[in-house]
Design a protein around this motif. Sequence first.
Motif, PDB file in Angstrom:
ATOM      1  N   HIS A  21       0.797  -1.229   0.000  1.00 48.94           N
ATOM      2  CA  HIS A  21       0.000   0.000   0.000  1.00 48.94           C
ATOM      3  C   HIS A  21       0.835   1.287   0.000  1.00 48.94           C
ATOM      4  O   HIS A  21       0.281   2.370  -0.149  1.00 48.94           O
ATOM      5  CB  HIS A  21      -0.940   0.001   1.207  1.00 48.94           C
ATOM      6  N   SER A  22       2.156   1.165   0.188  1.00 48.19           N
ATOM      7  CA  SER A  22       3.044   2.326   0.107  1.00 48.19           C
ATOM      8  C   SER A  22       4.367   1.878  -0.510  1.00 48.19           C
ATOM      9  O   SER A  22       5.430   1.958   0.121  1.00 48.19           O
ATOM     10  CB  SER A  22       3.264   2.919   1.511  1.00 48.19           C
ATOM     11  N   PRO A  23       4.326   1.387  -1.755  1.00 48.46           N
ATOM     12  CA  PRO A  23       5.496   0.748  -2.374  1.00 48.46           C
ATOM     13  C   PRO A  23       6.696   1.661  -2.559  1.00 48.46           C
ATOM     14  O   PRO A  23       7.833   1.183  -2.671  1.00 48.46           O
ATOM     15  CB  PRO A  23       4.953   0.267  -3.729  1.00 48.46           C
ATOM     16  N   ASP A  24       6.472   2.966  -2.592  1.00 46.16           N
ATOM     17  CA  ASP A  24       7.590   3.887  -2.799  1.00 46.16           C
ATOM     18  C   ASP A  24       8.333   4.211  -1.505  1.00 46.16           C
ATOM     19  O   ASP A  24       9.378   4.869  -1.536  1.00 46.16           O
ATOM     20  CB  ASP A  24       7.088   5.186  -3.430  1.00 46.16           C
ATOM     21  N   SER A  25       7.806   3.773  -0.382  1.00 41.60           N
ATOM     22  CA  SER A  25       8.476   4.040   0.896  1.00 41.60           C
ATOM     23  C   SER A  25       9.759   3.216   1.014  1.00 41.60           C
ATOM     24  O   SER A  25       9.769   2.023   0.708  1.00 41.60           O
ATOM     25  CB  SER A  25       7.551   3.684   2.066  1.00 41.60           C
ATOM     26  N   LEU A  26      10.824   3.843   1.480  1.00 46.26           N
ATOM     27  CA  LEU A  26      12.058   3.121   1.790  1.00 46.26           C
ATOM     28  C   LEU A  26      11.842   2.366   3.089  1.00 46.26           C
ATOM     29  O   LEU A  26      11.447   2.950   4.099  1.00 46.26           O
ATOM     30  CB  LEU A  26      13.221   4.108   1.950  1.00 46.26           C
ATOM     31  N   ARG A  27      12.083   1.059   3.078  1.00 45.00           N
ATOM     32  CA  ARG A  27      11.835   0.227   4.250  1.00 45.00           C
ATOM     33  C   ARG A  27      13.144  -0.024   4.996  1.00 45.00           C
ATOM     34  O   ARG A  27      14.050  -0.708   4.496  1.00 45.00           O
ATOM     35  CB  ARG A  27      11.182  -1.093   3.829  1.00 45.00           C
ATOM     36  N   VAL A  28      13.231   0.555   6.196  1.00 39.25           N
ATOM     37  CA  VAL A  28      14.460   0.493   7.010  1.00 39.25           C
ATOM     38  C   VAL A  28      14.180  -0.331   8.267  1.00 39.25           C
ATOM     39  O   VAL A  28      13.188  -0.105   8.963  1.00 39.25           O
ATOM     40  CB  VAL A  28      14.923   1.914   7.406  1.00 39.25           C
ATOM     41  N   LEU A  29      15.054  -1.283   8.557  1.00 42.06           N
ATOM     42  CA  LEU A  29      14.928  -2.112   9.757  1.00 42.06           C
ATOM     43  C   LEU A  29      15.932  -1.651  10.801  1.00 42.06           C
ATOM     44  O   LEU A  29      17.142  -1.589  10.540  1.00 42.06           O
ATOM     45  CB  LEU A  29      15.175  -3.587   9.407  1.00 42.06           C
ATOM     46  N   ASN A  30      15.439  -1.310  11.976  1.00 41.67           N
ATOM     47  CA  ASN A  30      16.301  -0.959  13.107  1.00 41.67           C
ATOM     48  C   ASN A  30      16.360  -2.168  14.037  1.00 41.67           C
ATOM     49  O   ASN A  30      15.354  -2.531  14.652  1.00 41.67           O
ATOM     50  CB  ASN A  30      15.736   0.258  13.847  1.00 41.67           C
ATOM     51  N   THR A  31      17.529  -2.798  14.162  1.00 46.57           N
ATOM     52  CA  THR A  31      17.616  -4.082  14.874  1.00 46.57           C
ATOM     53  C   THR A  31      17.800  -3.944  16.379  1.00 46.57           C
ATOM     54  O   THR A  31      17.545  -4.886  17.115  1.00 46.57           O
ATOM     55  CB  THR A  31      18.777  -4.929  14.324  1.00 46.57           C
ATOM     56  N   GLU A  32      18.311  -2.821  16.868  1.00 48.64           N
ATOM     57  CA  GLU A  32      18.730  -2.656  18.276  1.00 48.64           C
ATOM     58  C   GLU A  32      19.921  -3.567  18.562  1.00 48.64           C
ATOM     59  O   GLU A  32      21.016  -3.123  18.813  1.00 48.64           O
ATOM     60  CB  GLU A  32      17.578  -2.942  19.259  1.00 48.64           C
ATOM     61  N   ASP A  33      19.691  -4.890  18.606  1.00 45.73           N
ATOM     62  CA  ASP A  33      20.787  -5.863  18.602  1.00 45.73           C
ATOM     63  C   ASP A  33      20.330  -7.028  17.735  1.00 45.73           C
ATOM     64  O   ASP A  33      19.175  -7.086  17.306  1.00 45.73           O
ATOM     65  CB  ASP A  33      21.167  -6.322  20.014  1.00 45.73           C
TER      66      ASP A  33
END
Length: 422
Positions: free
Chosen positions: A102-114
């Motif tokens: 539904h928002s394909p142009d969004s950059l998908r960033v994963l923040n892992t913490e650890d």
Amino acid sequence: MKNSLHVLIIGYVWPEPNSSAAGYRMLQLIQCFLKNEWQVSFATPAQPTDHMTNLKSLKVSCHNIQVNDDTFDAFIKEKSADIVVFDRFMMEEQFGWRVEKHSPDSLRVLNTEDLHSLREARHKAVKHNTDFQITDMYSDSGVREIASIHRSDLTLMVSEHETELLQQHFQVPQTHLMHLPFMTSPLSTMQKSTRKQFEDRQHLVWIGNFRHAPNWDAVLQLKQTYWPIIRKKLKENNLNNVELHIYGAYPPPKATQLNNEKEKFLVKGWAEDASEVMQNTRLCVAPIRFGAGIKGKLYDAMLAGTPSITTSIGAEAMNGPFPWNGVITDDAEEFASATVSLYKDKTSWTLMQENGDRIIEERYDINTWEVAFINRLKRQLNLKEALRHSHFTGKMLRHHSMKSTQYMSQWITLKNGLTNKV
């Protein structure tokens, strides 16, 4: 590219910077976005807590969202975010397919913490008294986490060690990873001069959220193994009045029951100001047997000018080529001896404090990392489609594993809808 971007953070929990390193890290990311005059929204399915930071006071738009609920689809469309940050892989797993659809142009960033699967595998090795092997990460949660990292456009890692591990053992492209540690402004000469000095500090401290398994394990290690040896050596050196103070958010009854004034093992619980606690303490002791990422307590100790005694796991990825601000050892007797020696030796203590200051200056300078982070996000946005196309593993996992997640979520949504009609 437009100058002002919109960042939507999908949080695992509401940030509690005074309770955990994860909360501290999340607040740093938010402040970095705001400093660049980007619009920030924060959404989470978690319940509010007593210790959560007031994001609305920072002009962050806050939203409650539901898992396995189609209402999120309209929400993500309406938000039209340039960047979506998933706080830990569980959030990417739950909402990633909806964002892509539904928002394909969004950059998908994963923040892992650890690296959750690394911490879990090390925990298992400790429980079974075996040596950690990389194959210990090939668990269900390990597969899920690594798949989430491959699916993401960019994954943020606080630890260089874990960044290298992902590249070497799990074939995550360097183009999809960024080492981004904690960030802080180095102390000025004036600030250093106003810190409490050796003579004005007393006692030993441990601090850590009790809900975090490595922290609870370390508290038990202190109580059962380390503190008896340390206290015996303290008495031998006429340091009978030294206490060990145990701080941390959410202490369960089994933790508070460890409090023993006669043994000078004092469970203090929640610390309103961890920095002040550290400033008043002469040494931080952290016998961490398993874990991952950067240890917030040891980072806070450096900022407060408090030397630390810890293990190889505790110090992992924190000091790089620079000398530690204390002593690193995995042997209980050496740990105790080093604690007592450093506690009474002002010259060595001062040297270790200076080591900590150098680590902060060289490794965690906010002026360096904030610029690098913002530039990297802009680069990922510009190269988004090309990088997605070139990373076949990520493309494959988005096709297969996200479809299975999608169908499971849709089934649960349908089931919940039918139940509500009964």
